[in-house]
Motif scaffolding. Structure first.
Motif, PDB file in Angstrom:
ATOM      1  N   LEU A  44       8.096 -14.656  21.338  1.00  0.00           N
ATOM      2  CA  LEU A  44       7.514 -14.097  22.551  1.00  0.00           C
ATOM      3  C   LEU A  44       6.415 -14.996  23.109  1.00  0.00           C
ATOM      4  CD1 LEU A  44       7.303 -10.308  21.592  1.00  0.00           C
ATOM      5  CD2 LEU A  44       8.961 -11.425  23.094  1.00  0.00           C
ATOM      6  N   GLY A  45       5.598 -15.580  22.188  1.00  0.00           N
ATOM      7  CA  GLY A  45       4.545 -16.481  22.652  1.00  0.00           C
ATOM      8  C   GLY A  45       5.110 -17.715  23.324  1.00  0.00           C
ATOM      9  N   ALA A  46       6.155 -18.299  22.747  1.00  0.00           N
ATOM     10  CA  ALA A  46       6.773 -19.484  23.353  1.00  0.00           C
ATOM     11  C   ALA A  46       7.397 -19.145  24.698  1.00  0.00           C
ATOM     12  CB  ALA A  46       7.821 -20.056  22.399  1.00  0.00           C
ATOM     13  N   GLN A  47       8.065 -17.983  24.777  1.00  0.00           N
ATOM     14  CA  GLN A  47       8.660 -17.571  26.037  1.00  0.00           C
ATOM     15  C   GLN A  47       7.588 -17.307  27.091  1.00  0.00           C
ATOM     16  OE1 GLN A  47      11.843 -17.585  26.735  1.00  0.00           O
ATOM     17  NE2 GLN A  47      11.523 -16.898  28.844  1.00  0.00           N
ATOM     18  N   GLY A  48       6.497 -16.640  26.671  1.00  0.00           N
ATOM     19  CA  GLY A  48       5.402 -16.397  27.615  1.00  0.00           C
ATOM     20  C   GLY A  48       4.754 -17.685  28.080  1.00  0.00           C
ATOM     21  N   PHE A  49       4.570 -18.635  27.150  1.00  0.00           N
ATOM     22  CA  PHE A  49       3.985 -19.915  27.530  1.00  0.00           C
ATOM     23  C   PHE A  49       4.884 -20.662  28.509  1.00  0.00           C
ATOM     24  CE2 PHE A  49       3.619 -24.505  26.771  1.00  0.00           C
ATOM     25  CZ  PHE A  49       2.283 -24.699  27.110  1.00  0.00           C
ATOM     26  N   ASP A  54       5.938 -22.540  33.878  1.00  0.00           N
ATOM     27  CA  ASP A  54       6.817 -22.658  35.035  1.00  0.00           C
ATOM     28  C   ASP A  54       6.168 -22.073  36.286  1.00  0.00           C
ATOM     29  OD1 ASP A  54       8.650 -23.824  33.375  1.00  0.00           O
ATOM     30  OD2 ASP A  54       9.818 -21.976  33.046  1.00  0.00           O
ATOM     31  N   PHE A  55       5.429 -20.964  36.111  1.00  0.00           N
ATOM     32  CA  PHE A  55       4.767 -20.354  37.264  1.00  0.00           C
ATOM     33  C   PHE A  55       3.651 -21.242  37.796  1.00  0.00           C
ATOM     34  CE2 PHE A  55       1.320 -17.694  38.953  1.00  0.00           C
ATOM     35  CZ  PHE A  55       1.986 -17.113  40.026  1.00  0.00           C
ATOM     36  N   LEU A  56       2.859 -21.820  36.897  1.00  0.00           N
ATOM     37  CA  LEU A  56       1.748 -22.662  37.342  1.00  0.00           C
ATOM     38  C   LEU A  56       2.236 -23.913  38.064  1.00  0.00           C
ATOM     39  CD1 LEU A  56      -0.727 -22.410  34.325  1.00  0.00           C
ATOM     40  CD2 LEU A  56      -0.906 -21.307  36.554  1.00  0.00           C
ATOM     41  N   PHE A  57       3.381 -24.451  37.639  1.00  0.00           N
ATOM     42  CA  PHE A  57       3.905 -25.649  38.285  1.00  0.00           C
ATOM     43  C   PHE A  57       4.761 -25.317  39.506  1.00  0.00           C
ATOM     44  CE2 PHE A  57       2.871 -27.540  34.166  1.00  0.00           C
ATOM     45  CZ  PHE A  57       2.274 -28.721  34.575  1.00  0.00           C
ATOM     46  N   SER A  58       4.991 -24.051  39.750  1.00  0.00           N
ATOM     47  CA  SER A  58       5.758 -23.667  40.934  1.00  0.00           C
ATOM     48  C   SER A  58       4.845 -23.634  42.154  1.00  0.00           C
ATOM     49  CB  SER A  58       6.399 -22.296  40.725  1.00  0.00           C
ATOM     50  OG  SER A  58       5.398 -21.295  40.608  1.00  0.00           O
ATOM     51  N   GLN A  62       0.721 -22.876  42.276  1.00  0.00           N
ATOM     52  CA  GLN A  62      -0.235 -23.782  42.901  1.00  0.00           C
ATOM     53  C   GLN A  62      -0.961 -23.097  44.051  1.00  0.00           C
ATOM     54  OE1 GLN A  62       1.743 -27.420  43.934  1.00  0.00           O
ATOM     55  NE2 GLN A  62       2.616 -27.697  41.900  1.00  0.00           N
ATOM     56  N   LEU A  63      -0.247 -22.242  44.777  1.00  0.00           N
ATOM     57  CA  LEU A  63      -0.894 -21.488  45.842  1.00  0.00           C
ATOM     58  C   LEU A  63      -1.935 -20.524  45.286  1.00  0.00           C
ATOM     59  CD1 LEU A  63      -1.042 -20.708  48.832  1.00  0.00           C
ATOM     60  CD2 LEU A  63       0.834 -19.108  48.435  1.00  0.00           C
ATOM     61  N   LEU A  64      -1.626 -19.890  44.140  1.00  0.00           N
ATOM     62  CA  LEU A  64      -2.586 -18.989  43.510  1.00  0.00           C
ATOM     63  C   LEU A  64      -3.825 -19.747  43.034  1.00  0.00           C
ATOM     64  CD1 LEU A  64      -3.351 -16.214  42.399  1.00  0.00           C
ATOM     65  CD2 LEU A  64      -2.053 -16.750  40.342  1.00  0.00           C
ATOM     66  N   ILE A  65      -3.630 -20.921  42.460  1.00  0.00           N
ATOM     67  CA  ILE A  65      -4.763 -21.725  41.996  1.00  0.00           C
ATOM     68  C   ILE A  65      -5.648 -22.133  43.170  1.00  0.00           C
ATOM     69  CG2 ILE A  65      -5.411 -23.901  40.910  1.00  0.00           C
ATOM     70  CD1 ILE A  65      -2.934 -23.641  39.157  1.00  0.00           C
ATOM     71  N   LEU A  66      -5.017 -22.575  44.257  1.00  0.00           N
ATOM     72  CA  LEU A  66      -5.799 -22.954  45.438  1.00  0.00           C
ATOM     73  C   LEU A  66      -6.562 -21.757  46.005  1.00  0.00           C
ATOM     74  CD1 LEU A  66      -3.375 -25.356  47.342  1.00  0.00           C
ATOM     75  CD2 LEU A  66      -5.482 -25.951  46.133  1.00  0.00           C
TER      76      LEU A  66
END
Length: 285
Positions: A44-49, A54-58, A62-66
């Protein structure tokens, strides 16, 4: 007849009840259960990571980070000047109270008051030391005998304000918040309530620190609520008008690459007149 030379072929049955305890069985089962839980947790940890990566690099990540970065920048722009203004207002109030208290010196005989009266006036004004200079005369309320006036002076006169003074004023409230409990503030200002060239006071920094903490807490609570609400609306709007159409274009390109002969794989262009609409029409054609 009993024959002592013969042995009993069938031993008596064991008494009913709980089976004999086998040493190590429960320990092995516990170890197997723990290993299974550990494998499940790792999976579960590997899947969550992987999902988070994938979300952070999508584009959405990136829009959320900005959005978060811009919210923090807005917080900094709002909080820092406001804290400097709150400290200046608090110190200005002490100066005005000290001016009002100094008027008692004018009514005293020979412009002199007793030490007890000076202590009461200083206490009512919230200051430890008061010195007023104007018209060639100096009015002074006697400080406590053990008071050490700080050498560093905060000049609040308008004629002494420049860029360096403004930068120091922005840093001043944070210095107060991080200062020692027994810190004293020695400041000079221009009188407003009464005539004079200069008024000089010394105040304790601890009441100002308490006031700044309360102001900072309320300010952060309000500004964070407003900034987060605005950030969520901006993020939702950009996701709906930019991220989702681009994701549909990506799916359409992938479907066309898989089977170019399938008519249903052709994307359906929308009526948008911006760059995304132009890409949709070009891809459909």
């Amino acid at each position: 007849m009993f024959d002592p030379g013969k042995t009993e072929l069938n031993p008596p049955p064991a008494p009913k009840g709980r089976p004999p305890y086998r040493q190590g069985v429960y320990a092995r089962r516990l170890a197997q259960t723990a290993a299974a839980l550990a494998r499940l947790g790792l999976g579960l940890g590997a899947q969550g990571f992987k999902t988070a990566r994938d979300f952070l690099f999508s584009l959405s990540g990136q829009l959320l980070i900005l959005t978060l970065v811009f919210v923090m920048m807005v917080e900094v722009v709002i909080v820092i000047p406001r804290m400097a203004a709150d400290q200046e207002d608090w110190l200005t109030d002490r100066v005005r109270s000290a001016e009002i208290a100094s008027q008692a010196v004018d009514t005293a005989a020979a412009n002199n008051v007793s030490r007890a009266t000076s202590f009461q006036l200083l206490r009512s004004a919230g200051v430890l030391y008061l010195r007023l200079q104007g018209g060639g005369r100096i009015y002074q309320l006697h400080p406590l005998s053990d008071l050490q006036i700080p050498d560093e002076v905060l000049d609040m006169r308008d004629s002494h304000k420049d860029l360096r003074h403004d930068l120091a004023g922005l840093w001043a409230p944070w210095r107060t918040l991080m200062g020692k409990p027994d810190r004293l503030i020695h400041l000079i200002a221009k009188p407003r309530v009464r005539s004079g060239d200069m008024i000089e006071i010394v105040v304790r920094a601890e009441p100002l620190k308490t006031y700044l903490k309360s102001s900072l807490t309320g300010m952060l609570r309000m500004s964070l609520s407003i900034s987060l609400a605005a950030g969520i609306l901006v993020f939702a709007a950009l996701s709906a008008f930019i991220v989702r159409p681009i994701r549909k274009l990506t799916d359409g390109i992938a479907a066309f690459r898989t089977n170019p002969e399938d008519p249903s794989a052709a994307p359906k262009p929308t009526a948008r007149r911006d760059e995304i609409g132009h890409i949709e029409r070009e891809l459909a054609s």
